[in-house]
Design a protein around this motif. Structure first.
Motif, PDB file in Angstrom:
ATOM      1  N   ALA A  98       7.209   1.039  11.669  1.00 38.69           N
ATOM      2  CA  ALA A  98       6.850   0.633  10.308  1.00 38.69           C
ATOM      3  C   ALA A  98       7.114   1.769   9.331  1.00 38.69           C
ATOM      4  O   ALA A  98       6.911   2.937   9.652  1.00 38.69           O
ATOM      5  CB  ALA A  98       5.375   0.253  10.250  1.00 38.69           C
ATOM      6  N   ILE A 100       5.732   2.479   5.562  1.00 35.19           N
ATOM      7  CA  ILE A 100       4.851   2.010   4.508  1.00 35.19           C
ATOM      8  C   ILE A 100       5.583   2.150   3.177  1.00 35.19           C
ATOM      9  O   ILE A 100       6.133   3.208   2.867  1.00 35.19           O
ATOM     10  CB  ILE A 100       3.519   2.781   4.524  1.00 35.19           C
ATOM     11  CG1 ILE A 100       2.819   2.532   5.865  1.00 35.19           C
ATOM     12  CG2 ILE A 100       2.634   2.367   3.349  1.00 35.19           C
ATOM     13  CD1 ILE A 100       1.628   3.402   6.125  1.00 35.19           C
ATOM     14  N   ILE A 134       4.757  -3.058   4.195  1.00 31.74           N
ATOM     15  CA  ILE A 134       5.556  -2.254   5.113  1.00 31.74           C
ATOM     16  C   ILE A 134       6.906  -2.906   5.328  1.00 31.74           C
ATOM     17  O   ILE A 134       7.052  -4.119   5.202  1.00 31.74           O
ATOM     18  CB  ILE A 134       4.869  -2.036   6.476  1.00 31.74           C
ATOM     19  CG1 ILE A 134       4.706  -3.355   7.245  1.00 31.74           C
ATOM     20  CG2 ILE A 134       3.543  -1.304   6.326  1.00 31.74           C
ATOM     21  CD1 ILE A 134       4.262  -3.190   8.683  1.00 31.74           C
TER      22      ILE A 134
END
Length: 142
Positions: A98, A100, A134
């Motif tokens: 991921a 952000i 994300i």
């Protein structure tokens, strides 16, 4: 058509063409999935149900605006590794990372897309300010 994938060390080699095509179609349109993160304090796996969007080929997860930061975002801040779980008639557990989304311009563009294409009842300004966002990168291509 019911498809199920068994976990393997090389998931692509375990998939047949029909499964791969079905996964690509699902990823291209967005939908309801689960994600697993690692608990930042416990180190234990944490799994939640959430919606993802495909925005111009990018896998994006966002949520309703809320001033309090969600536990799953806090977990991803501590460890960006996650699992993208496709569930239902088609199943797959896809290791991923991921990122952000913090850039204000990117957040606004993401919020605007989501409000226009998926959640018309939301406010772009509120989502830009308070929604978790994300971008997910799968560890291996599908």
């Amino acid at each position: 058509m019911l498809l199920h994938m068994q976990p393997t060390t090389d998931a692509r080699s375990a998939r047949d063409t029909a499964e791969t095509d079905a996964l690509r179609r699902f990823l291209s349109r967005g939908g309801l999935i689960d994600i697993s993160t690692t608990g930042r304090r416990t180190g234990e796996p944490r799994r939640i149900e959430i919606v993802f969007h495909n925005i111009d080929g990018r896998l994006i997860i966002t949520g309703q605006p809320r001033r309090q930061k969600r536990a799953w975002i806090l977990n991803l801040e501590a460890d960006a590794r996650m699992t993208f779980h496709i569930k239902g008639a088609l199943t797959a557990d896809l290791p991923a990372t991921a990122r952000i989304i913090t850039d204000p311009t990117e957040r606004r563009a993401t919020a605007a897309w989501v409000v226009k294409n998926a959640w018309q009842n939301q406010d772009v300004d509120a989502m830009t300010a308070y929604s978790p966002m994300i971008e997910v990168t799968l560890d291996a291509p599908v």
